[in-house]
Design a protein around this motif. Structure first.
Motif, PDB file in Angstrom:
ATOM      1  N   PHE A 113       0.909  12.840 -13.828  1.00 37.03           N
ATOM      2  CA  PHE A 113       1.487  13.674 -12.779  1.00 37.03           C
ATOM      3  C   PHE A 113       0.430  14.292 -11.850  1.00 37.03           C
ATOM      4  CE2 PHE A 113       4.714  14.035 -16.263  1.00 37.03           C
ATOM      5  CZ  PHE A 113       5.663  13.241 -15.632  1.00 37.03           C
ATOM      6  N   ARG A 114      -0.838  13.903 -12.062  1.00 34.91           N
ATOM      7  CA  ARG A 114      -1.849  14.350 -11.109  1.00 34.91           C
ATOM      8  C   ARG A 114      -1.642  13.636  -9.766  1.00 34.91           C
ATOM      9  NH1 ARG A 114      -7.839  14.628 -13.529  1.00 34.91           N
ATOM     10  NH2 ARG A 114      -7.645  12.355 -13.520  1.00 34.91           N
ATOM     11  N   ARG A 115      -2.305  14.123  -8.743  1.00 39.16           N
ATOM     12  CA  ARG A 115      -2.182  13.505  -7.414  1.00 39.16           C
ATOM     13  C   ARG A 115      -2.911  12.163  -7.360  1.00 39.16           C
ATOM     14  NH1 ARG A 115      -0.773  16.383  -2.605  1.00 39.16           N
ATOM     15  NH2 ARG A 115       0.171  18.369  -3.159  1.00 39.16           N
ATOM     16  N   SER A 116      -2.353  11.270  -6.544  1.00 43.60           N
ATOM     17  CA  SER A 116      -3.004   9.997  -6.234  1.00 43.60           C
ATOM     18  C   SER A 116      -2.491   9.526  -4.878  1.00 43.60           C
ATOM     19  CB  SER A 116      -2.716   8.960  -7.327  1.00 43.60           C
ATOM     20  OG  SER A 116      -1.350   8.602  -7.326  1.00 43.60           O
ATOM     21  N   PRO A 157       3.204  11.232  -8.355  1.00 38.97           N
ATOM     22  CA  PRO A 157       2.413  11.160  -9.587  1.00 38.97           C
ATOM     23  C   PRO A 157       1.049  10.509  -9.379  1.00 38.97           C
ATOM     24  CG  PRO A 157       3.973   9.376  -9.564  1.00 38.97           C
ATOM     25  CD  PRO A 157       4.241  10.185  -8.309  1.00 38.97           C
ATOM     26  N   GLY A 158       0.420  10.148 -10.506  1.00 39.53           N
ATOM     27  CA  GLY A 158      -0.978   9.733 -10.450  1.00 39.53           C
ATOM     28  C   GLY A 158      -1.245   8.273 -10.724  1.00 39.53           C
ATOM     29  N   TYR A 159      -0.326   7.391 -10.305  1.00 35.93           N
ATOM     30  CA  TYR A 159      -0.507   5.969 -10.613  1.00 35.93           C
ATOM     31  C   TYR A 159      -1.343   5.240  -9.561  1.00 35.93           C
ATOM     32  CZ  TYR A 159       3.087   6.733 -14.126  1.00 35.93           C
ATOM     33  OH  TYR A 159       3.794   7.200 -15.210  1.00 35.93           O
ATOM     34  N   GLY A 160      -1.586   5.886  -8.431  1.00 35.38           N
ATOM     35  CA  GLY A 160      -2.374   5.250  -7.383  1.00 35.38           C
ATOM     36  C   GLY A 160      -3.849   5.563  -7.497  1.00 35.38           C
ATOM     37  N   LEU A 161      -4.606   5.151  -6.498  1.00 35.85           N
ATOM     38  CA  LEU A 161      -6.024   5.468  -6.468  1.00 35.85           C
ATOM     39  C   LEU A 161      -6.233   6.978  -6.357  1.00 35.85           C
ATOM     40  CD1 LEU A 161      -7.320   2.721  -3.992  1.00 35.85           C
ATOM     41  CD2 LEU A 161      -7.724   2.828  -6.467  1.00 35.85           C
ATOM     42  N   PRO A 162      -7.303   7.502  -6.958  1.00 42.91           N
ATOM     43  CA  PRO A 162      -7.590   8.930  -6.811  1.00 42.91           C
ATOM     44  C   PRO A 162      -7.775   9.302  -5.345  1.00 42.91           C
ATOM     45  CG  PRO A 162      -8.910   7.977  -8.579  1.00 42.91           C
ATOM     46  CD  PRO A 162      -8.253   6.832  -7.873  1.00 42.91           C
ATOM     47  N   PRO A 163      -7.379  10.518  -4.951  1.00 44.16           N
ATOM     48  CA  PRO A 163      -7.492  10.933  -3.549  1.00 44.16           C
ATOM     49  C   PRO A 163      -8.905  10.846  -2.974  1.00 44.16           C
ATOM     50  CG  PRO A 163      -6.045  12.418  -4.725  1.00 44.16           C
ATOM     51  CD  PRO A 163      -6.657  11.531  -5.761  1.00 44.16           C
ATOM     52  N   LYS A 164      -9.914  10.877  -3.807  1.00 47.38           N
ATOM     53  CA  LYS A 164     -11.279  10.766  -3.302  1.00 47.38           C
ATOM     54  C   LYS A 164     -11.520   9.449  -2.571  1.00 47.38           C
ATOM     55  CE  LYS A 164     -13.239   8.890  -7.604  1.00 47.38           C
ATOM     56  NZ  LYS A 164     -14.202   9.139  -8.718  1.00 47.38           N
ATOM     57  N   ASN A 165     -10.633   8.454  -2.750  1.00 49.50           N
ATOM     58  CA  ASN A 165     -10.783   7.150  -2.108  1.00 49.50           C
ATOM     59  C   ASN A 165     -10.139   7.086  -0.725  1.00 49.50           C
ATOM     60  OD1 ASN A 165     -12.094   5.353  -4.242  1.00 49.50           O
ATOM     61  ND2 ASN A 165     -10.383   6.260  -5.383  1.00 49.50           N
ATOM     62  N   LYS A 177       7.151   1.285   1.237  1.00 47.55           N
ATOM     63  CA  LYS A 177       6.999   2.734   1.112  1.00 47.55           C
ATOM     64  C   LYS A 177       7.209   3.129  -0.355  1.00 47.55           C
ATOM     65  CE  LYS A 177       9.374   6.992   2.553  1.00 47.55           C
ATOM     66  NZ  LYS A 177      10.463   7.548   3.400  1.00 47.55           N
ATOM     67  N   GLY A 178       6.367   4.052  -0.857  1.00 49.27           N
ATOM     68  CA  GLY A 178       6.488   4.506  -2.244  1.00 49.27           C
ATOM     69  C   GLY A 178       5.671   3.689  -3.216  1.00 49.27           C
ATOM     70  N   THR A 179       4.865   2.756  -2.729  1.00 52.89           N
ATOM     71  CA  THR A 179       3.999   1.955  -3.592  1.00 52.89           C
ATOM     72  C   THR A 179       2.680   2.692  -3.809  1.00 52.89           C
ATOM     73  OG1 THR A 179       4.951  -0.107  -2.750  1.00 52.89           O
ATOM     74  CG2 THR A 179       2.795  -0.251  -3.827  1.00 52.89           C
ATOM     75  N   ALA A 180       2.222   2.694  -5.051  1.00 52.15           N
ATOM     76  CA  ALA A 180       0.932   3.293  -5.363  1.00 52.15           C
ATOM     77  C   ALA A 180      -0.172   2.449  -4.740  1.00 52.15           C
ATOM     78  CB  ALA A 180       0.745   3.394  -6.868  1.00 52.15           C
ATOM     79  N   VAL A 181      -1.117   3.115  -4.071  1.00 54.35           N
ATOM     80  CA  VAL A 181      -2.220   2.402  -3.426  1.00 54.35           C
ATOM     81  C   VAL A 181      -3.149   1.823  -4.480  1.00 54.35           C
ATOM     82  CG1 VAL A 181      -4.221   2.608  -1.897  1.00 54.35           C
ATOM     83  CG2 VAL A 181      -2.102   3.860  -1.377  1.00 54.35           C
ATOM     84  N   SER A 182      -3.514   0.530  -4.273  1.00 58.53           N
ATOM     85  CA  SER A 182      -4.408  -0.154  -5.204  1.00 58.53           C
ATOM     86  C   SER A 182      -5.354  -1.040  -4.419  1.00 58.53           C
ATOM     87  CB  SER A 182      -3.599  -1.004  -6.193  1.00 58.53           C
ATOM     88  OG  SER A 182      -4.434  -1.889  -6.903  1.00 58.53           O
ATOM     89  N   PHE A 183      -6.556  -1.226  -4.888  1.00 57.51           N
ATOM     90  CA  PHE A 183      -7.501  -2.136  -4.248  1.00 57.51           C
ATOM     91  C   PHE A 183      -7.076  -3.595  -4.406  1.00 57.51           C
ATOM     92  CE2 PHE A 183     -10.740   1.365  -4.896  1.00 57.51           C
ATOM     93  CZ  PHE A 183     -10.882   1.640  -3.542  1.00 57.51           C
TER      94      PHE A 183
END
Length: 360
Positions: A298-301, A324-332, A347-353
């Protein structure tokens, strides 16, 4: 300059097999003092209360009034102010002392219900009585910390000694320690104490506990005469391994010490609170805790907040830091801006490399 006293074991003491010191939960002593109010049935009930509340030990006081003072009413033997105003010292101790013939019965009863019992002796004959009962430890009361011959006599028993340091300065504490050492004591603890009844929390200066441990090198604890548990529980965070509190069946019972003593429910709260405080201290640990593992998701991503087509360049309008926290950390975030999507993304997809590329 006071140094650590290497001739006495200082890491912990052991009473009836219970280790006391750093790394062990606080040892709670329920001080009966005068709260039997002259009735042995009250003494039995206090032992039961201590056991039911979770205390490790119950402590008595072993004296006759003549051991402590003289039966005089000249001004220096009269109490002025406080709880016992107008009484002579002899009258106070005559009302408060525990008959010696009770000791065997109370020791036997404590053994029967499996709670440790020991006492504060006030002269050598009291020590002899307690030795006959095979007491597992001794407590030196704060007013007796300057009675070095008594401390030496107690030390000769070879039993662990707990010394209250109320009213004693650093030199007097060192002298008491030396007396214990000279008498042969191998297991010693010292209690920070304010010898007022009741005492103000603001007088306790609990930071002294850490200094005592550093200066003298022994197991340290607190003899607490405040009227609630805040000071005692706080002391655990500052290194107290022993907590001693007066206990009573009824704070309004009219006895000499009833008014500043804990009743049953308060003693239970002390036992639980002190242990919880000790558990909370734990160790230095920056890692993920077991209780956090289910919440890390549930952390930010970073998530796509708009549909994006294959080949589109990502901008701040496409991506946001949310739970929630399934995407890349906000530092990216800065890194992925100006990257290109390699496939259509909803829309609503967790960002991933996995579906991003950098255009060189």
């Amino acid at each position: 300059m006071h140094g650590k006293n290497e001739n006495i074991m200082s890491e912990f003491i052991s009473i009836n097999g219970r280790k006391i010191g750093a790394g062990h939960s606080p040892y709670i002593i329920a001080e009966m003092s005068a709260n039997h109010n002259g009735d042995i049935s009250n003494a039995y009930k206090i032992i039961d209360m201590a056991k039911a509340s979770g205390a490790d030990a119950v402590k008595l006081q072993t004296y006759h009034p003549d051991m402590i003072t003289m039966n005089l009413k000249t001004p220096e033997f009269m109490i002025k102010g406080g709880l016992w105003d107008g009484q002579s010292l002899y009258e106070l101790y005559q009302d408060a002392f525990m008959p010696w013939e009770w000791h065997q019965q109370l020791f036997d009863y404590a053994k029967k219900i499996d709670i440790t019992i020991f006492s504060s002796p006030f002269d050598n004959t009291a020590v002899d009585l307690l030795e006959g009962l095979n007491t597992p430890a001794y407590k030196i009361a704060s007013f007796e910390v300057v009675d070095l011959p008594l401390i030496k006599y107690v030390a000769q028993t070879g039993k662990p000694i707990i010394i209250s340091t109320g009213m004693a300065n650093a030199d007097e504490i060192q002298e008491a320690i030396e007396a214990a050492r000279e008498g042969g004591c191998k297991e010693l603890a010292i209690l920070h104490c304010v010898s007022a009844y009741p005492a103000l929390a603001s007088d306790y200066n609990l930071r002294t506990l850490a200094d005592m441990r550093q200066k003298f090198g022994f197991v340290t604890g607190l003899s607490d005469h405040t009227i609630d548990n805040t000071t005692a529980i706080t002391s655990v965070a500052l290194g107290a391994s022993i907590i001693e509190k007066h206990v009573t069946l009824n704070r309004n019972g009219g006895g000499p010490d009833d008014s500043f003593s804990l009743e049953s429910e308060e003693l239970k709260q002390l036992c639980v609170g002190a242990k919880t405080a000790w558990q909370a201290l734990g160790k230095i640990d920056y890692g993920l805790k077991s209780s956090e593992k289910s919440n890390i998701k549930f952390r930010r991503s970073l998530y796509f907040i708009k549909d994006i087509k294959e080949g589109e360049v990502i901008t701040k309008d496409h991506v946001k830091s949310i739970r929630p926290g399934y995407g890349l950390p906000p530092k990216n975030l800065d890194r992925i801006l100006q990257m290109t999507c390699t496939e259509d993304v909803k829309k609503g997809t967790a960002v991933s490399f996995n579906f991003l590329r950098e255009d060189l």
